[in-house]
Enzyme design. Structure first.
Site: not given
Length: 448
Positions: A100, A240, A242, A244
Site C-alpha cells: 500500500s 497511494d 496500490d 485503495d
C-alpha cells in the site's frame, strides 16, 4: 491480528521478513483454505510496481499451482481492481501483492474471497494454523492435476470500464491533476480521466520499481498541491501505491482528506436519496469536525476501530453503503467491496459537476478541529499500551481537556509504531498535549 496477518494481510520487508519461501507457503496454504471445496479452482493475482513484486509473485504462483489451482496473472493493477475482478471473473480467490502506502522495501500479500471481500479472521486463523504446522500434510496433485498459469493483462481495462459507468456524465471542461505515487494507478488513472474527456496534468506516473510512494502520492499531497496551483487545475487527486486510497486537493491548493471526502459524499448521497440508513461508518481517527458536520446535516455516524476491514465489517453488518477513514480509504459498497481511490475520485468529481460547486466550497462545509498525529517507533507495542506511566499521562491530559477535544493513543496495525493523536480548539493546545504524551512514550518504550 495473528502471528502473520496484520490489519491488511501479511506485511514485512521483502526478502527479509516476507521471503519467497514464506510467500510460497502463503500461496499454498492460502490457496488451499480458499479453494478446497472446488475442483480446478481459479485464483487471480495482481501486484503493484515494487521491485520485489516479481519475486513474491513467482513464489505465490508456485504455491498456488502446487494445490492444483489455475492461476491468472493480472500484472500491475490496483487492489480494488483485484477485488472487483475476483468476483467478476468468477475466481475462487484473488491475491494482491502490495504494501500500500509503505516504502519500497516493504511488501505484502492480501487475499480476497470469491465474493471480492477481504478474508475473515477465521479464514486467516485457518491459514496461520497451516503455516505453523511442522509437517505439510496437504494433498499434492501430480501430472495433469497440477494447476496452470495464464496472463490476463486486460483486466485493468475491464475494471476501468466498470467504475467509469458509475458517473452520470463526462468531465469535459475540468482540469484534473493526478498523482499516482509511481504505483499501481500510474497506467490506469490517466487513461480513465482522459477517457472521460477531462484535461489532465500528471505526476508520479513513472514507476521504476524503486520509487513507489517516494515523496509522492496520498501521503505527500503537498507536492500535488503545488502542481494544482501551477497548472490552475480544478482539483488534484492523489492515490497511494496500490490505489485503495484517495486524498484530494482543492483548486486553491488546500488538502482535502478522507474525512472531508466522506462528508461531501454523505451529504450528496443523502440529498439524492442514496445514503442507506442515513449513516456513514468511520473510525475513531476521524476528526471531531467530521462528526459535527454530519450532525448539522442530520446524518448518523457509526464508529469502528482503525482499519478499513473493520469499517467494512460494520458496513456489512448494518447494511450501510458509505464508510471510510481519514487516511483516504473510502468504501462505496454499492459499487465495490473494498476502499477504492479511483472510484472515490470519480464520485468526488461527479459531485462537483452535478452541484456546480468548486471543491473548496464543498469541503468548506466541514470545519476541521486542529489535529496532530505523531508516530513513535517503539520496541514493543504491547508493552507501550500496558505501561503505567503512559496510562497516567493520557489520563492527566484527558482530564485537562475536559471534553473540549480528544486524545487517541493506539498501535499501528502494520508497523512497530505507537500513534499519538490529539484534537483541540487550537493548534497550540493540540500540539502541547501530543508532545507531552510522546515524550513519555519515548522515555518508556522508545526504539533507538
Amino acid at each position: 491480528m495473528g502471528k502473520y496477518f496484520g490489519t491488511d494481510g501479511v506485511r514485512g520487508v521483502a526478502n527479509k521478513e516476507l521471503t519467497p519461501e514464506l510467500a510460497f507457503k502463503i500461496g499454498r496454504f492460502g490457496g488451499y483454505v480458499l479453494t478446497k471445496d472446488t475442483d480446478r479452482p481459479k485464483v487471480i493475482i495482481g501486484r503493484d510496481t515494487r521491485v520485489s513484486g516479481h519475486m513474491l509473485e513467482g513464489a505465490l504462483v508456485a504455491g498456488l499451482l502446487s494445490t492444483g489451482a489455475e492461476v491468472m496473472r493480472l500484472g500491475v493493477i490496483s487492489t480494488p481492481g483485484v477485488a472487483y475482478l475476483t468476483k467478476a471473473l468468477g475466481a475462487q480467490a484473488g491475491v494482491m501483492i502490495s504494501a500500500s502506502h509503505n516504502p519500497v522495501q516493504d511488501n505484502g500479500i492480501k487475499f480476497f474471497g470469491s465474493d471480492g471481500f477481504k478474508l475473515t479472521d477465521e479464514q486467516e486463523a485457518e491459514i496461520e494454523a497451516l503455516l505453523d504446522k511442522e509437517v505439510d500434510e496437504l494433498p499434492r496433485p501430480t501430472g495433469t492435476n497440477l494447476g496452470q498459469v495464464s496472463d490476463y493483462f486486460e483486466g485493468g481495462q475491464k475494471y476501468l470500464q466498470y467504475i467509469k459507468q458509475t458517473v452520470e456524465e463526462d468531465f469535459s471542461g475540468l482540469h484534473i491533476a493526478l498523482d499516482c505515487a509511481h504505483g499501481a494507478t500510474s497506467s490506469l488513472a490517466p487513461y480513465l480521466f482522459a477517457d472521460l474527456e477531462a484535461d489532465i496534468s500528471t505526476m508520479g506516473t513513472s514507476p521504476n520499481g524503486m520509487n513507489i510512494n517516494a515523496g509522492v502520492g496520498s501521503t505527500h499531497p503537498e507536492v500535488l498541491a503545488e502542481l494544482v496551483k501551477e497548472k490552475g487545475a480544478d482539483i488534484g487527486l492523489a492515490f497511494d501505491g496500490d490505489g485503495d486510497r484517495l486524498i484530494a486537493v482543492d483548486e486553491k491548493g488546500n488538502i482535502v482528506d478522507g474525512d472531508q471526502i466522506m462528508f461531501i459524499c454523505a451529504k450528496y448521497m443523502k440529498e439524492t436519496g442514496q445514503l442507506k440508513h442515513n449513516t456513514v461508518v468511520s473510525t475513531v481517527m476521524s476528526n471531531l469536525g467530521f462528526y459535527k458536520a454530519l450532525e448539522a446535516n442530520n446524518i448518523t455516524s457509526d464508529k469502528t476501530a482503525v482499519g478499513d476491514r473493520y469499517v467494512m465489517e460494520e458496513m456489512k453488518r448494518g447494511g450501510y453503503n458509505l464508510g471510510g477513514e481519514q487516511s483516504g480509504h473510502i468504501i462505496l459498497l454499492d459499487y465495490i467491496t473494498t476502499g477504492d481511490g479511483m472510484l472515490s475520485a470519480l464520485q468526488l468529481v461527479n459531485i462537483m459537476k452535478m452541484t456546480k460547486k468548486p471543491l473548496s466550497e464543498l469541503a468548506g462545509e466541514m470545519t476541521k478541529f486542529p489535529q496532530l498525529l505523531v508516530n513513535v517507533r517503539v520496541t514493543d507495542k504491547k508493552l507501550a499500551l500496558e505501561n503505567e506511566k503512559i496510562k497516567e499521562i493520557i489520563r492527566v491530559v484527558e482530564e485537562e481537556m475536559n471534553g473540549d477535544g480528544r486524545i487517541l493513543v493506539r498501535p499501528s496495525g502494520t508497523e512497530p509504531l505507537i500513534r499519538v493523536m490529539a484534537e483541540a480548539p487550537t493548534q497550540e493546545i493540540c500540539d502541547g498535549y501530543v508532545h507531552r504524551i510522546v515524550e513519555v512514550v519515548k522515555a518508556e518504550v522508545g526504539a533507538e
